[in-house]
Write a protein that holds these residues in place. Structure first.
Motif, short mmCIF file in Angstrom:
data_model
loop_
_atom_site.label_atom_id
_atom_site.label_comp_id
_atom_site.label_asym_id
_atom_site.label_seq_id
_atom_site.Cartn_x
_atom_site.Cartn_y
_atom_site.Cartn_z
N ASP A 74 -7.61 2.45 7.09
CA ASP A 74 -7.25 1.22 6.38
C ASP A 74 -6.12 1.46 5.38
O ASP A 74 -5.28 0.58 5.16
N TYR A 75 -6.07 2.64 4.80
CA TYR A 75 -4.97 3.02 3.91
C TYR A 75 -3.66 3.02 4.70
O TYR A 75 -2.66 2.44 4.28
N ASP A 76 -3.69 3.70 5.86
CA ASP A 76 -2.48 3.79 6.68
C ASP A 76 -1.99 2.42 7.15
O ASP A 76 -0.79 2.19 7.24
N SER A 77 -2.93 1.50 7.45
CA SER A 77 -2.54 0.18 7.94
C SER A 77 -2.50 -0.88 6.85
O SER A 77 -2.23 -2.05 7.13
N CYS A 78 -2.78 -0.48 5.60
CA CYS A 78 -2.81 -1.42 4.46
C CYS A 78 -3.79 -2.56 4.70
O CYS A 78 -3.50 -3.72 4.40
N SER A 79 -4.96 -2.23 5.21
CA SER A 79 -5.99 -3.24 5.46
C SER A 79 -7.10 -3.13 4.41
O SER A 79 -7.60 -2.04 4.16
N ASN A 80 -7.49 -4.27 3.87
CA ASN A 80 -8.63 -4.28 2.95
C ASN A 80 -9.82 -5.02 3.57
O ASN A 80 -10.70 -5.49 2.87
N ALA A 81 -9.85 -5.10 4.91
CA ALA A 81 -10.91 -5.82 5.62
C ALA A 81 -12.26 -5.13 5.50
O ALA A 81 -13.29 -5.81 5.54
N ASN A 82 -12.30 -3.81 5.37
CA ASN A 82 -13.56 -3.06 5.28
C ASN A 82 -13.55 -2.17 4.04
O ASN A 82 -13.54 -0.94 4.14
N PRO A 83 -13.58 -2.77 2.85
CA PRO A 83 -13.46 -1.95 1.63
C PRO A 83 -14.68 -1.06 1.40
O PRO A 83 -15.81 -1.43 1.72
N ILE A 84 -14.42 0.11 0.85
CA ILE A 84 -15.51 0.98 0.38
C ILE A 84 -15.98 0.45 -0.97
O ILE A 84 -17.17 0.38 -1.24
N ALA A 85 -15.02 0.06 -1.80
CA ALA A 85 -15.32 -0.53 -3.11
C ALA A 85 -14.12 -1.37 -3.53
O ALA A 85 -12.98 -1.06 -3.18
N THR A 86 -14.40 -2.43 -4.28
CA THR A 86 -13.34 -3.29 -4.81
C THR A 86 -13.52 -3.37 -6.32
O THR A 86 -14.63 -3.58 -6.82
N HIS A 87 -12.41 -3.18 -7.04
CA HIS A 87 -12.42 -3.23 -8.50
C HIS A 87 -11.41 -4.28 -8.94
O HIS A 87 -10.32 -4.36 -8.37
N ASN A 88 -11.76 -5.06 -9.96
CA ASN A 88 -10.83 -6.10 -10.40
C ASN A 88 -10.92 -6.41 -11.89
O ASN A 88 -10.63 -7.52 -12.31
N SER A 89 -11.28 -5.42 -12.69
CA SER A 89 -11.41 -5.64 -14.13
C SER A 89 -10.07 -5.55 -14.87
O SER A 89 -9.94 -6.05 -15.97
N GLY A 90 -9.10 -4.87 -14.26
CA GLY A 90 -7.84 -4.63 -14.94
C GLY A 90 -7.83 -3.33 -15.73
O GLY A 90 -6.80 -2.90 -16.24
N ASN A 91 -8.99 -2.67 -15.80
CA ASN A 91 -9.12 -1.39 -16.49
C ASN A 91 -10.26 -0.61 -15.81
O ASN A 91 -11.32 -0.42 -16.38
N PRO A 109 -2.04 -9.73 -0.97
CA PRO A 109 -1.14 -9.75 0.19
C PRO A 109 0.25 -9.19 -0.13
O PRO A 109 0.88 -9.59 -1.12
N GLY A 110 0.69 -8.25 0.69
CA GLY A 110 2.02 -7.66 0.57
C GLY A 110 2.15 -6.55 -0.44
O GLY A 110 3.15 -5.82 -0.44
N HIS A 111 1.18 -6.35 -1.31
CA HIS A 111 1.31 -5.33 -2.35
C HIS A 111 1.19 -3.91 -1.80
O HIS A 111 1.94 -3.02 -2.20
N CYS A 112 0.25 -3.67 -0.90
CA CYS A 112 0.11 -2.33 -0.32
C CYS A 112 1.36 -1.96 0.46
O CYS A 112 1.90 -0.87 0.28
N THR A 113 1.83 -2.86 1.31
CA THR A 113 3.05 -2.56 2.07
C THR A 113 4.26 -2.44 1.15
O THR A 113 5.24 -1.81 1.52
N GLY A 114 4.16 -3.03 -0.04
CA GLY A 114 5.22 -2.91 -1.04
C GLY A 114 5.12 -1.62 -1.86
O GLY A 114 5.93 -1.40 -2.75
N GLY A 115 4.12 -0.78 -1.58
CA GLY A 115 4.02 0.52 -2.23
C GLY A 115 2.81 0.72 -3.13
O GLY A 115 2.63 1.80 -3.68
N MET A 116 1.97 -0.31 -3.28
CA MET A 116 0.80 -0.15 -4.16
C MET A 116 -0.36 0.47 -3.37
O MET A 116 -1.31 -0.21 -2.98
N LYS A 117 -0.22 1.76 -3.15
CA LYS A 117 -1.25 2.53 -2.47
C LYS A 117 -1.16 3.97 -2.97
O LYS A 117 -0.07 4.45 -3.26
N ILE A 118 -2.32 4.61 -3.10
CA ILE A 118 -2.32 5.97 -3.62
C ILE A 118 -3.43 6.77 -2.95
O ILE A 118 -4.54 6.29 -2.76
#
Length: 172
Positions: A74-91, A109-118
Motif C-alpha cells: 500500500d505504501y508503494d501504491s499510495c493506497s490507504n484502503a487497508n490501513p494498519i492504523a490511522t492517526h489524525n490528531s495533528g500531533n 487524495p494526492g498527498h502520498c503521490t505528492g511525496g507525503m510518505k515515509i
C-alpha cells in the motif's frame, strides 16, 4: 568515607542504567519541515537511525493531513484502503517498539503521490539482547562463540557490574 564511596557507586550505577534506557524522539521533517507537502522525507530519514524504544512524532494541521500506517504494497501504491492504523490528531506520537520497517503515508487524495510518505527502518539497538552477527539462511554455520559470563550476558549489566566491583575495591 565509605558512605561517600557508596553514594558515588549509586550515582555511577544510575548513569549506566539511564544510558541503557535512553530513547530518542524524532519530529518528522524537523528542523526545516514537518508532515507536509514541502518536506523531502527521503532526505530527512537518511540522516536518522531508529531503534526500538524511539518514537516518531508527526506534527501537522489535521484539517489538511493525516497519518496512515500501511503495508509495503500500500505504501508503494499510495493506497490507504487497508490501513494498519490511522492517526489524525495533528500531533501523533508513534512508538517504535521493535525492529522492522514501518510505512506511513498521508491519506488525503494526492498527498502520498505528492511525496507525503515515509519509510522508517527500525534497527536493533547496540544493547539489544539479539546475538550479534547471527548467521543468515545463506551463511555457513560456524561453531558458537565461547559462553559469556553471567554478568555480561545481559548487555549493559556487565558494565554495571564492573562499576560496582571497581567501587567496592576502592572502598577497601
Amino acid at each position: 568515607m565509605a558512605t561517600s564511596k557508596l553514594a558515588l557507586v549509586a550515582v555511577m550505577a544510575a548513569a549506566v542504567l539511564l544510558g541503557m534506557a535512553s530513547a530518542a524522539t524524532y519530529n518528522v521533517g524537523e528542523p526545516s519541515g514537518s508532515w507536509d507537502l514541502r518536506t523531502n522525507y527521503g532526505t530527512w530519514v537518511s540522516s536518522k537511525r531508529f531503534h526500538p524504544g524511539d518514537q516518531i512524532v508527526f506534527k501537522y494541521s489535521p484539517q489538511a493531513h493525516d497519518v496512515v500506517e500501511v503495508s509495503k504494497a500500500d505504501y508503494d501504491s499510495c493506497s490507504n484502503a487497508n490501513p494498519i492504523a490511522t492517526h489524525n490528531s495533528g500531533n501523533d506520537a508513534i512508538a517504535l517498539a521493535s525492529p522492522g520497517t514501518r510505512y506511513f503515508i498521508c491519506g488525503f487524495p494526492g498527498h502520498c503521490t505528492g511525496g507525503m510518505k515515509i519509510q522508517i527502518d527500525v534497527v536493533p539497538s547496540a544493547n539489544s539482547l539479539a546475538p550479534a552477527g547471527a548467521p543468515s539462511a545463506n551463511s555457513p554455520v560456524s561453531p558458537p562463540p565461547a559462553p559469556a559470563s553471567a554478568a555480561t550476558k545481559a548487555t549493559g549489566f556487565g558494565a554495571l557490574a564492573a562499576v560496582m566491583i571497581a567501587a567496592g575495591l576502592m572502598a577497601y
